[in-house]
Design a protein around this motif. Sequence first.
Motif, PDB file in Angstrom:
ATOM      1  N   SER A 163       8.168  -7.953   4.489  1.00  0.00           N
ATOM      2  CA  SER A 163       8.038  -8.629   3.258  1.00  0.00           C
ATOM      3  C   SER A 163       6.928  -8.697   2.826  1.00  0.00           C
ATOM      4  N   ILE A 164       5.852  -9.079   3.623  1.00  0.00           N
ATOM      5  CA  ILE A 164       4.494  -9.265   3.284  1.00  0.00           C
ATOM      6  C   ILE A 164       3.781  -8.019   2.564  1.00  0.00           C
ATOM      7  N   GLY A 165       4.359  -6.736   3.379  1.00  0.00           N
ATOM      8  CA  GLY A 165       3.900  -5.528   2.949  1.00  0.00           C
ATOM      9  C   GLY A 165       4.454  -5.272   1.616  1.00  0.00           C
ATOM     10  N   VAL A 166       5.754  -5.530   1.395  1.00  0.00           N
ATOM     11  CA  VAL A 166       6.258  -5.164  -0.032  1.00  0.00           C
ATOM     12  C   VAL A 166       5.720  -5.973  -1.210  1.00  0.00           C
ATOM     13  N   VAL A 167       5.235  -7.159  -0.824  1.00  0.00           N
ATOM     14  CA  VAL A 167       4.632  -8.043  -1.877  1.00  0.00           C
ATOM     15  C   VAL A 167       3.321  -7.514  -2.165  1.00  0.00           C
ATOM     16  N   ILE A 168       2.417  -7.159  -1.163  1.00  0.00           N
ATOM     17  CA  ILE A 168       1.061  -6.614  -1.444  1.00  0.00           C
ATOM     18  C   ILE A 168       1.532  -5.167  -1.871  1.00  0.00           C
ATOM     19  N   GLY A 169       2.351  -4.330  -1.717  1.00  0.00           N
ATOM     20  CA  GLY A 169       2.483  -3.225  -2.104  1.00  0.00           C
ATOM     21  C   GLY A 169       3.053  -3.105  -3.733  1.00  0.00           C
ATOM     22  N   MET A 170       3.977  -4.077  -3.961  1.00  0.00           N
ATOM     23  CA  MET A 170       4.318  -4.181  -5.239  1.00  0.00           C
ATOM     24  C   MET A 170       3.147  -4.546  -6.257  1.00  0.00           C
ATOM     25  N   TRP A 171       2.464  -5.674  -5.792  1.00  0.00           N
ATOM     26  CA  TRP A 171       1.238  -5.901  -6.471  1.00  0.00           C
ATOM     27  C   TRP A 171       0.344  -4.718  -6.776  1.00  0.00           C
ATOM     28  N   LEU A 172       0.237  -3.844  -5.933  1.00  0.00           N
ATOM     29  CA  LEU A 172      -0.464  -2.559  -5.943  1.00  0.00           C
ATOM     30  C   LEU A 172       0.088  -1.630  -7.022  1.00  0.00           C
ATOM     31  N   GLU A 173       1.554  -1.692  -7.066  1.00  0.00           N
ATOM     32  CA  GLU A 173       2.021  -0.914  -7.741  1.00  0.00           C
ATOM     33  C   GLU A 173       1.768  -1.166  -9.210  1.00  0.00           C
TER      34      GLU A 173
END
Lengths: 78, 228, 454
Positions: C351-361
Amino acid sequence: MKDRTVYIIQLITLSFNWLLAISVTWWFVHLVVVSNQVKDTQTASLWISILAITVFWILAGVLSYVFFSLHRREKEPA
Amino acid sequence: MPKYGMVIDLDKCTSCQACVTACKVENNVQIVSEDDAQNGRAMFWMKMLTMEFDGDYPNIRPKTLPRNCMQCDEPSCIKVCPVRATYLRDDGIVAQIYPQCIGCRYCMANCPYTVKVFNWDRQEQPAEVERTYNPDVSVRPKGIVEKCTFCIHRLQTASEKAKAEHRDLEPGDYVPACVEVCPVDAISFGDLDDRKSEVLKASRDYRAFGLLEELGTVPKVRYLNAKE
Amino acid sequence: MSYQNLRDEDEALFRPIYETDRSFYAVVIALTAIFLFGLGCYIHQLIYGLGATGMDEPVSWAFYIVDFVFFIGISHAGTLISAILRLSKAEWRRPITRMAEVITGIVLAIGGLHPIIDLGRPDRILHLFERGRLQSPLLWDLTSVTAYFTASTIYLYVPMIPDIALLRDRGGKLKNLYRILAWGYKGTPKQKHALERAINILMVMVIPIAISVHTIIAWIFGMTLQPGWHSTIFGPYFVVGAIYSGIAALVIVMLAFRKIYHFEDYLKEIHFQYLGTLLLVVALLWTYFTFNEYLTTFYGHEPAEMRVFLYKFTGGYAPFFWAMVFCNFLLPVVILSNKKLKKIPGILIASIGVVIGMWLERLIIIIPTLANPRLPYPTGMYIPSITEIGIAGAATSAFLLGFMGFSKLFPLISIWETKEGREHSVHEVSMRLREYLPGQLDKSGVEASVKAEL
């Protein structure tokens, strides 16, 4: 606090939602009128405003429905 | 109603940048600090673009192109403006209303030519510049978008003068600063609806093209290709 | 349901409202400090203009707009997910919905402020009311965000009325506030019926509103002519991304508050595993959309589009792009599709990965397009200034403060719904299951057998 005061405060908070719905409507009507005056794609603004106004009125309606049906019970003898 | 347009002959253009300077002075465009200019905040309404480089080092010939606002007939900036701070006039000029702009920069994001410039902040201008401000043009405050307006204040002055002299506006009464200053007469300017105008003839030349015409923006500034 | 015997059973859910640790205050003070720093940054920006940011000529939208899209995306955690779970009668939703809805309300308010922070002249905001153009996607956005905020606040509030009534009946602190907010709810059948009806109407309404919000945010970009933005897929792509980051943020918040308030008994591992499955499904959906978006661009090979494409894949934004692929695809898919890793720590990491990844997206959608205009302009690398980072920090801490403040006023897990689940749903679900099975349903026989089982 008296029951009456509580009721009035509740009514005031509910009226904020209606205030929002009415002001959104007023605002959109104003914008449609302006876009008509300057001949700026009137139909687009008309459709958008119709859609949005409906949403706000339904929301205010649902909230009022909840409010009055929760209160109706108090007046009738159980 | 006239429809103002411009044709820039790239064959005549020597990239001397006189138009760039003239525009900056004429329209009171802000001079930014060196740091800001390094960071890509230099403000130009007319800008000399290096389109491509011909040849190999050291025999490089850069191909340049002076770029002002294209004054599109289908402007993408007007389409997205949330407050009508930019609008298409009947005479075809895409005008700006500075006191109306809220600085959302949506027009900048949508202009395919990246023409619009933003007043990131307001810096103190050199004393010489402040003394020579053009009184006909407003000095824009910080936080708003501005761009080339075909020197619209000159149109106003010219038409008022013509009105005072009880005559119609004649070709040559109104020319933007860049046209006036060009030492090689590379820029022709005038009414595209006037059949006899030089600019209409030039815009129908076989060398004529519009920048990014394929996007359907219908630019009223056109270019003549350099002869080989 | 009777209100008196509720108290003892679900006491754990009331406890955070009445008892506060000292560490809670320490966190509040720390977050307030971050918030005040961000506020100071904003005041600095008000005085010196947007020059205080790192934005420049081609990159004229940056951090604020990225955060705007990101926060509004997070807000889809809530109302949309809770509405879908309620609509599909997923019984495991009961301890989740309230937190999801609270996230929506708070994040939406914060995200909705970002375009105003981004304005060069916020003092002229009233021009939108005076001379606004409904034809501009920004106005659609303003409208839909307002509608979503109204709808999700109502959708948070209405199902909370029975809980507020419980708090009112307990007496004690803030009695008058609860009395006002409880709207005279006493749990009579008529009142319950009205409430259920309203919740049903709202959950059906909230779904299209939520979808419209992120579609319209996507349209802000999709409606332009710019390479990399002008794409028909953007509406659904943004919605999927929003749900994706929303679920991930929900999991993180739930795990954090489960730890702080000792909700282990209510939020069990199974809840997180179900949310993890949902996250996995959306992860694959998001990957599918991303693949679509980039493959068509690459195959079409239009020069202007390719400049943006290469800027992301091999150019200046390549580190961010590949980090996004790792955070949004590799990490969650590997963790969540592996039974051994799909435990609470694994789900938290995903989940932490996804939150960071979506911000990067959001970052790599917005900036590379602006940094590669169609005409050959010299472009540098956009670097955010301290002002922008400070305001982003303030936005995050405002979210946490809002959530913590809410937890001190209202129960974070819906008490009456938990109760209802315990008292009615076990029976109702068994009846429903039997209904699905072949053969005629013998109601009385089933009821007897269910009772015997219990």
